[in-house]
Design an enzyme around this catalytic site. Structure first.
Site, PDB file in Angstrom:
ATOM      1  N   LEU A  77      51.059  22.901  29.035  1.00  0.00           N
ATOM      2  CA  LEU A  77      49.556  22.679  28.804  1.00  0.00           C
ATOM      3  C   LEU A  77      48.870  23.494  27.565  1.00  0.00           C
ATOM      4  CD1 LEU A  77      48.332  22.563  32.607  1.00  0.00           C
ATOM      5  CD2 LEU A  77      48.475  20.811  31.070  1.00  0.00           C
ATOM      6  N   GLY A  99      44.910  27.941  40.818  1.00  0.00           N
ATOM      7  CA  GLY A  99      44.745  29.245  41.200  1.00  0.00           C
ATOM      8  C   GLY A  99      44.939  30.377  40.141  1.00  0.00           C
ATOM      9  N   ARG A 107      40.349  27.898  29.072  1.00  0.00           N
ATOM     10  CA  ARG A 107      41.288  28.202  27.553  1.00  0.00           C
ATOM     11  C   ARG A 107      42.314  27.276  27.442  1.00  0.00           C
ATOM     12  NH1 ARG A 107      40.671  33.662  29.147  1.00  0.00           N
ATOM     13  NH2 ARG A 107      42.769  33.883  29.994  1.00  0.00           N
ATOM     14  N   GLY A 141      43.617  41.269  41.170  1.00  0.00           N
ATOM     15  CA  GLY A 141      43.499  41.706  42.670  1.00  0.00           C
ATOM     16  C   GLY A 141      44.625  40.789  43.400  1.00  0.00           C
ATOM     17  N   HIS A 142      44.899  41.602  44.620  1.00  0.00           N
ATOM     18  CA  HIS A 142      45.759  40.958  45.640  1.00  0.00           C
ATOM     19  C   HIS A 142      45.086  41.069  46.933  1.00  0.00           C
ATOM     20  CE1 HIS A 142      49.083  39.531  43.245  1.00  0.00           C
ATOM     21  NE2 HIS A 142      49.222  40.621  42.790  1.00  0.00           N
ATOM     22  N   ASP A 143      45.597  40.367  47.859  1.00  0.00           N
ATOM     23  CA  ASP A 143      45.393  40.365  49.305  1.00  0.00           C
ATOM     24  C   ASP A 143      44.712  41.710  49.760  1.00  0.00           C
ATOM     25  OD1 ASP A 143      45.908  38.509  51.958  1.00  0.00           O
ATOM     26  OD2 ASP A 143      45.526  40.699  52.427  1.00  0.00           O
ATOM     27  N   ASN A 145      43.390  44.219  48.246  1.00  0.00           N
ATOM     28  CA  ASN A 145      42.002  44.454  47.621  1.00  0.00           C
ATOM     29  C   ASN A 145      40.809  43.489  48.134  1.00  0.00           C
ATOM     30  OD1 ASN A 145      44.202  44.184  44.855  1.00  0.00           O
ATOM     31  ND2 ASN A 145      43.579  46.142  45.382  1.00  0.00           N
ATOM     32  N   ASP A 172      45.040  35.918  51.391  1.00  0.00           N
ATOM     33  CA  ASP A 172      45.748  34.808  50.672  1.00  0.00           C
ATOM     34  C   ASP A 172      45.905  33.400  51.426  1.00  0.00           C
ATOM     35  OD1 ASP A 172      46.370  36.628  48.834  1.00  0.00           O
ATOM     36  OD2 ASP A 172      48.537  36.725  49.249  1.00  0.00           O
TER      37      ASP A 172
END
Length: 405
Positions: A77, A99, A107, A141-143, A145, A172
Site C-alpha cells: 500500500l 487496526g 498516510r 499501548g497494549h492491553d 495499559n 484486546d
C-alpha cells in the site's frame, strides 16, 4: 446458507484483536480478504514469517484459527499501484477493518474519507487503543495499559498486593474484537435502512469501560468504591472463590444466591453456616469478624479431603455451582466443551486432522462454518487480481515491481 454470505470484507487488522474480529465475521459467512504487506514494502509487519520453510509455514497456517475463512493478498500500500489495487477492491467491498495507530492509515491513502468517495456504502471499522480522537489517541499501548486507564486493572488482585495482570482478554479480545463485531454488524443493519455506510470507531479502552458498566453504575448511583480483593466477586467471601483439592488441583465455587449456599452447607455437613450468605455490604467490604475467618478456614480444610474431580461429581449432584479449574490441555477433553463443538477437527492436505477452537455463536438456521484454513501469505493474490480483471501479464509485472506478493 451462511448468515453473512455475500458480505465482502477487507482485513487490514494485522494484529490478533482485529484478526479475531474478522475471524468471527468469516465464520458466519463473510468473504474476508486479508491484506498483507510483502517483504520490502516497509512497515513492521512486512514479510513476516518469510524466513520460515514451506513446511513450517503450512503448519503455522493450519493451526492459525484467527485467520481461517480468509483469503490472502500480498499488497504494498506504500506504492501507488498498490493503492490503486486496493481502491478497486474497495469499490465492491462492504466492510474494511484496520487496526493501526490513528493517522497511519491516512498516510497510506486508504482511510475512510478516501474510500467513501469511491464507495459510499462502505462500513469502515478502526480498532485502536484510545480511539481516533482525544488527548491519548496517538499514544502507543497494549492491553495492560488500556485496562489500567479504564479502571479494570485496579480491581484485579488481592487487597494486600499489587494489581494482578490478567491475560489480554479484557481490552484486546473483549474490548476491541467483540465490540468491533457488534459495531460492524450494527452498521450493516443501519445500511439496510439508510443505504449508506459509516465509520465505526472502536477503542480498546472504551470497550473495557463498557464491560465495567455494572460497577460504574453502582459508583455513580451510590459512590460505591470497589476495591481489589475486598468484595464478593473478588473471592473475599467463602461462597465465591477457588479452593485447593486433595490432588493439588482447584475447584471454583459460585454460591452467591442463598439457596446455592444452603445446598453447599448441607452437602458439606456445615448447616450452621447457612445464615452466613451474601448480603449488600459484601459488595463493597472485605469480610469482618471471626466467623468469616472460621468459615473460610473450615471450607479450605474440607476441600482438601477429596480430589478436584470428586468434588465436581459430588457437588453437581447437590445443585451447587462448582467448576473444575482446568489447565489449558484439560479443557479440550471436557465433555461439555466437546458436546458444544468448541474443539473442532479440520482436514489438512498434508498434516491430516488439525484441531482448532470452534464457533461460539450458535445459529439454528444459518450456522457458521469453517470453510477454509488460514491462508499462506499471498496465497490468493493472483486469484483476487484476476477477479478484478487483471491479466496474467499485468500480474507478472506487478510481482516484478514488488507491488504484490
Amino acid at each position: 446458507m451462511l448468515a453473512l454470505e455475500g458480505i465482502k470484507i477487507l482485513d487490514l487488522a494485522h494484529l490478533p484483536p482485529g484478526a479475531l474480529c474478522t475471524m468471527i465475521l468469516g465464520d458466519l459467512g463473510a468473504d474476508v480478504i486479508k491484506i498483507e504487506a510483502p517483504a520490502g514494502a516497509g512497515g513492521r509487519g512486512a514479510g513476516v514469517n518469510a524466513s520460515l520453510s514451506r513446511v513450517e509455514r503450512d503448519k503455522q497456517a493450519a493451526f492459525d484459527a484467527l485467520n481461517r475463512n480468509k483469503r490472502s493478498i500480498g499488497l504494498n500500500l506504500r506504492s501507488e499501484k498498490g493503492r490503486q489495487i486496493f481502491y478497486r477492491l474497495a469499490e465492491t467491498t462492504d466492510v474494511i477493518v484496520e487496526g493501526f495507530r490513528p493517522g497511519v492509515i491516512k498516510r497510506l491513502g486508504v482511510d475512510y474519507e478516501a474510500i467513501k468517495t469511491i464507495n459510499p456504502r462502505v462500513i469502515y471499522c478502526s480498532l485502536s487503543g484510545y480511539g481516533q480522537d482525544g488527548p491519548y489517541s496517538s499514544l502507543p499501548g497494549h492491553d495492560v495499559n488500556y485496562i489500567s486507564i479504564a479502571g479494570a486493572l485496579g480491581l484485579l488482585g488481592t487487597s494486600d498486593g499489587p494489581p494482578i495482570v490478567p491475560l489480554n482478554l479484557l481490552a484486546d479480545f473483549a474490548g476491541a474484537s467483540l465490540h468491533g463485531v457488534i459495531g460492524i454488524l450494527t452498521a450493516l443493519v443501519a445500511r439496510d435502512k439508510t443505504g449508506v455506510g459509516q465509520y465505526v470507531d472502536i477503542a480498546y479502552t472504551d470497550g473495557v469501560m463498557s464491560l465495567l458498566t455494572w460497577f460504574i453504575s453502582n459508583y455513580f448511583s451510590s459512590g460505591a468504591m470497589f476495591k481489589k480483593g475486598e468484595t464478593w466477586l473478588h473471592g473475599a467471601y467463602p461462597y465465591y472463590g477457588v479452593y485447593e483439592a486433595k490432588d493439588g488441583k482447584y475447584v471454583s465455587l459460585g454460591c452467591v444466591e442463598p439457596w446455592f449456599w444452603e445446598n453447599l452447607c448441607r452437602a458439606l455437613g456445615k448447616e450452621e453456616y447457612i445464615p452466613y450468605h451474601v448480603s449488600p455490604e459484601h459488595f463493597l467490604h472485605k469480610p469482618e469478624g471471626e466467623k468469616w475467618e472460621e468459615i473460610s478456614s473450615s471450607l479450605k480444610q474440607v476441600f482438601l479431603t477429596k480430589t478436584r474431580d470428586e468434588w465436581f461429581e459430588f457437588l453437581t449432584q447437590k445443585d451447587v455451582p462448582v467448576g473444575k479449574v482446568y489447565t489449558l490441555d484439560e479443557v479440550f477433553r471436557d465433555p461439555q466443551v466437546l458436546h458444544r463443538q468448541m474443539v473442532v477437527e479440520i482436514e489438512h492436505p498434508t498434516l491430516g486432522k488439525v484441531k482448532q477452537a470452534g464457533i461460539a455463536i450458535k445459529l439454528s438456521e444459518t450456522p457458521g462454518k469453517i470453510r477454509r484454513l488460514s491462508p499462506l501469505f499471498g496465497e490468493h493474490t493472483e486469484e483476487i487480481l484476476m477477479g478484478l480483471g487483471y491479466t496474467q501479464t499485468q500480474i507478472s509485472e506487478l510481482h516484478q515491481a514488488k507491488v504484490i506478493g
